[in-house]
Design a protein around this motif. Structure first.
Motif, PDB file in Angstrom:
ATOM      1  N   ASN A 179       0.982  -1.279   0.054  1.00  0.00           N
ATOM      2  CA  ASN A 179       0.011   0.101   0.068  1.00  0.00           C
ATOM      3  C   ASN A 179       0.943   1.082  -0.105  1.00  0.00           C
ATOM      4  N   THR A 180       0.364   2.344  -0.638  1.00  0.00           N
ATOM      5  CA  THR A 180       1.072   3.726  -0.589  1.00  0.00           C
ATOM      6  C   THR A 180       0.990   4.302   0.646  1.00  0.00           C
ATOM      7  N   SER A 189       8.051   6.965   2.701  1.00  0.00           N
ATOM      8  CA  SER A 189       8.848   7.816   1.765  1.00  0.00           C
ATOM      9  C   SER A 189      10.122   7.028   1.481  1.00  0.00           C
ATOM     10  N   ILE A 190      10.925   7.370   0.426  1.00  0.00           N
ATOM     11  CA  ILE A 190      12.221   6.476  -0.050  1.00  0.00           C
ATOM     12  C   ILE A 190      12.883   7.431  -0.352  1.00  0.00           C
ATOM     13  N   LEU A 191      14.287   7.579   0.347  1.00  0.00           N
ATOM     14  CA  LEU A 191      15.351   8.476  -0.101  1.00  0.00           C
ATOM     15  C   LEU A 191      16.511   7.877  -0.622  1.00  0.00           C
ATOM     16  N   ASP A 192      17.177   8.484  -1.686  1.00  0.00           N
ATOM     17  CA  ASP A 192      18.431   7.746  -2.007  1.00  0.00           C
ATOM     18  C   ASP A 192      19.550   8.258  -1.152  1.00  0.00           C
ATOM     19  N   ARG A 193      21.082   8.174  -1.507  1.00  0.00           N
ATOM     20  CA  ARG A 193      22.020   8.409  -0.849  1.00  0.00           C
ATOM     21  C   ARG A 193      22.062   9.898  -0.500  1.00  0.00           C
ATOM     22  N   ARG A 194      21.622  10.673  -1.449  1.00  0.00           N
ATOM     23  CA  ARG A 194      21.732  12.023  -1.519  1.00  0.00           C
ATOM     24  C   ARG A 194      20.704  12.735  -0.714  1.00  0.00           C
ATOM     25  N   GLY A 195      19.537  12.158  -0.436  1.00  0.00           N
ATOM     26  CA  GLY A 195      18.278  12.647   0.168  1.00  0.00           C
ATOM     27  C   GLY A 195      17.493  12.904  -0.819  1.00  0.00           C
ATOM     28  N   ASP A 196      17.450  12.597  -2.182  1.00  0.00           N
ATOM     29  CA  ASP A 196      16.769  12.870  -3.011  1.00  0.00           C
ATOM     30  C   ASP A 196      15.383  11.797  -3.100  1.00  0.00           C
ATOM     31  N   ILE A 197      14.103  12.224  -3.258  1.00  0.00           N
ATOM     32  CA  ILE A 197      13.009  11.257  -3.070  1.00  0.00           C
ATOM     33  C   ILE A 197      13.080  10.429  -4.293  1.00  0.00           C
ATOM     34  N   VAL A 198      13.130   9.253  -3.958  1.00  0.00           N
ATOM     35  CA  VAL A 198      12.703   8.014  -4.813  1.00  0.00           C
ATOM     36  C   VAL A 198      11.282   7.437  -4.865  1.00  0.00           C
ATOM     37  N   TYR A 199      10.968   7.582  -3.903  1.00  0.00           N
ATOM     38  CA  TYR A 199       9.473   7.155  -3.709  1.00  0.00           C
ATOM     39  C   TYR A 199       8.520   7.970  -2.963  1.00  0.00           C
ATOM     40  N   HIS A 200       7.381   8.236  -3.240  1.00  0.00           N
ATOM     41  CA  HIS A 200       6.403   9.273  -2.429  1.00  0.00           C
ATOM     42  C   HIS A 200       5.079   9.102  -2.940  1.00  0.00           C
ATOM     43  N   PRO A 201       4.085   8.815  -2.140  1.00  0.00           N
ATOM     44  CA  PRO A 201       2.700   8.799  -2.827  1.00  0.00           C
ATOM     45  C   PRO A 201       2.102  10.084  -3.487  1.00  0.00           C
ATOM     46  N   ASN A 202       2.957  11.083  -3.285  1.00  0.00           N
ATOM     47  CA  ASN A 202       2.474  12.258  -4.111  1.00  0.00           C
ATOM     48  C   ASN A 202       3.660  12.382  -5.078  1.00  0.00           C
ATOM     49  N   LYS A 203       3.495  12.018  -6.194  1.00  0.00           N
ATOM     50  CA  LYS A 203       4.456  11.972  -7.085  1.00  0.00           C
ATOM     51  C   LYS A 203       5.159  13.197  -7.679  1.00  0.00           C
ATOM     52  N   GLU A 204       4.508  14.432  -7.247  1.00  0.00           N
ATOM     53  CA  GLU A 204       5.256  15.726  -7.532  1.00  0.00           C
ATOM     54  C   GLU A 204       6.581  15.755  -6.621  1.00  0.00           C
ATOM     55  N   ARG A 205       6.531  14.954  -5.639  1.00  0.00           N
ATOM     56  CA  ARG A 205       7.504  15.207  -4.712  1.00  0.00           C
ATOM     57  C   ARG A 205       8.761  14.373  -4.910  1.00  0.00           C
ATOM     58  N   ILE A 206       8.686  13.338  -5.965  1.00  0.00           N
ATOM     59  CA  ILE A 206       9.633  12.542  -6.319  1.00  0.00           C
ATOM     60  C   ILE A 206      10.753  13.349  -7.244  1.00  0.00           C
ATOM     61  N   GLY A 207      11.943  12.909  -6.793  1.00  0.00           N
ATOM     62  CA  GLY A 207      13.279  13.581  -7.410  1.00  0.00           C
ATOM     63  C   GLY A 207      13.471  14.870  -6.679  1.00  0.00           C
ATOM     64  N   GLN A 208      12.603  15.440  -5.665  1.00  0.00           N
ATOM     65  CA  GLN A 208      13.160  16.508  -5.063  1.00  0.00           C
ATOM     66  C   GLN A 208      13.786  16.310  -3.931  1.00  0.00           C
ATOM     67  N   LYS A 209      14.687  17.087  -3.159  1.00  0.00           N
ATOM     68  CA  LYS A 209      15.362  16.678  -1.958  1.00  0.00           C
ATOM     69  C   LYS A 209      14.541  16.936  -0.609  1.00  0.00           C
TER      70      LYS A 209
END
Length: 440
Positions: A179-180, A189-209
């Motif tokens: 589930n989301t 929410s899932i963040l990569d090593r740099r803190g960029d958002i890899v996964y978020h239920p609000n897709k507009e947030r994906i890729g943001q710090k």
């Protein structure tokens, strides 16, 4: 102010104090415990999701390794397309040779606009023989993506790379989770090593710090943090093993505050209702019982002046007949005891020794005996108990009373029943007649 009015006021004050105590206990203990419980739940959930994510990426890497090991799949476009159709976790599968040239690609609606990917970090890592999962990056077509790259090993040498591309704004990554949302209003929410958002239920947030990334210390933990909207969140987080990504579970504190306010309003309402009922009962009781009680109080006050006069119960309501009966019995008893008290006035009630009044009377008699030469020698001992106050403070007055009684018994056994006097507190006097120095 009459007694019952005072009692009513006292009860109202106690209700108010009880309400304040409930507010304090609720705020300091219940809310604190609830916060700690939710933070612990979120931390555990984040750890579970991070383990799940690690397992999912391992499955993706294993699937890509199967493709890398099968030359028939790597060299046949139709077979690769069929595999990509059932391989829902990956949007694009790309086969690269050792120079980074694209040999085959499936899912080419997301394909790169270049034919050579040798400069990509995931290619550089995989061509060295490593399985590599990248951080978020922007593809040539402007998509936010993550890549999983595995080496192609042929005749014990690295012959190329198989790359699986996951488009973050698509459904591939979301399909890894059951589930989301987490709970009623929480989310993963899932963040990569740099803190960029890899996964978020609000897709507009994906890729943001992620604004909370710099506050995530250690491999896992939990704390209350503000999200991108400035709202307080219960945040539990955990690092994904062997990947360096972070999984966060976020639930708003607003729900807890809302429930807290509801309970506070309930407590306040009950307190106000309780005070109102107490005041009504107090007024009724005061009107019905204050006057006869005042009369009884006046009657009891006359006892201290030695006026032992009985009262007539017919002047009182039935509720007071028992009290009047007890009062009249008390008057009878006081009349009987009065004379006994006169006789017992010289005895200390606690220890049974003679008191200071008896000592003064006895001393006058002793002086007369000395003047008449009827007493040859007299010994007078003034005693007190060392550290008695400290004993009372540490062990209590019951222990102190026991010590006083026990010491009195010892002195009486040595000096005689009529020789021991208690001045007060821990002070005693002992009078000895006809003593000789060698006896003591």
């Amino acid at each position: 102010m009459r007694l019952l009015y005072k009692f009513t006021l006292l009860l109202s004050i106690l209700v108010v104090l009880n309400s304040l105590a409930q507010f304090i206990v609720f705020d300091k203990i219940f809310i604190s415990d609830t916060d700690a419980l939710l933070l612990d739940i979120n931390e555990q959930a984040a750890n579970n999701v991070s383990m799940q994510l690690a397992e999912n990426f391992k499955k993706i890497a294993l699937s890509l390794k199967v493709i890398a090991a099968d030359e028939k799949i790597r060299e046949n476009q139709d077979t690769l397309d069929k595999i990509n159709t059932v391989f829902s976790e990956v949007d694009v599968i790309t086969i690269l040779n050792r120079q980074g040239d694209i040999l085959l690609i499936s899912g080419n609606q997301y394909s790169p606009m270049v034919s050579n990917l040798s400069q990509r970090e995931y290619f550089k890592q995989a061509i060295q023989g490593r399985t590599y999962i990248s951080d978020v990056f922007t593809s040539a077509r402007g998509f936010k993506v993550v890549s999983i790259a595995v080496p192609i090993i042929k005749n014990e040498t690295i012959d190329g790379v198989v790359v699986g591309l996951v488009k973050l704004h698509g459904n591939s990554l979301a399909s890894m989770f059951d589930n989301t949302l987490f709970g009623r209003n929480g989310y993963i929410s899932i963040l990569d090593r740099r803190g960029d958002i890899v996964y978020h239920p609000n897709k507009e947030r994906i890729g943001q710090k992620a604004v909370i990334f710099d506050r995530l210390d250690g491999r896992k933990g939990s704390r209350i943090l503000k999200d991108s909207s400035g709202s307080d969140q219960f945040v539990g987080y955990s690092k994904v093993p062997d990947l360096g990504w972070s999984v966060t579970i976020n639930t708003p504190t607003a729900d807890i505050i809302k429930n807290r306010n509801i309970m506070i309003y309930e407590i306040l309402s009950l307190s106000i209702a309780g005070i109102f009922v107490i005041v009504l009962v107090g007024i009724y009781t005061a009107r019905r019982y204050t006057e006869p009680l005042d009369q009884l109080v006046q009657a009891f006050n006359t006892l201290k002046d030695g006026n032992y006069k009985k009262i007539d119960s017919r002047s009182y309501e039935k509720e007071f007949h028992e009290i009047v009966h007890v009062y009249n019995k008390t008057v009878e008893k006081l009349e009987e005891v009065h004379n006994d008290l006169e006789e017992a006035a010289d005895i200390d009630s606690l220890t049974g020794a003679y008191n200071r009044r008896a000592f003064e009377n006895h001393f006058c008699i002793l002086q007369q005996e000395i003047s008449n030469c009827t007493v040859v020698s007299v010994g007078l001992c003034l005693l007190d108990i060392d550290h008695f106050k400290g004993l009372n403070d540490t062990s209590g007055h019951l222990a102190g009373d026991y010590i006083l009684k026990r010491i009195t018994e010892i002195m009486k056994s040595i000096a005689g029943e009529q020789a021991v006097f208690r001045f007060g507190g821990d002070e005693f006097a002992v009078i000895l007649r006809d003593i000789r120095m060698k006896d003591y």
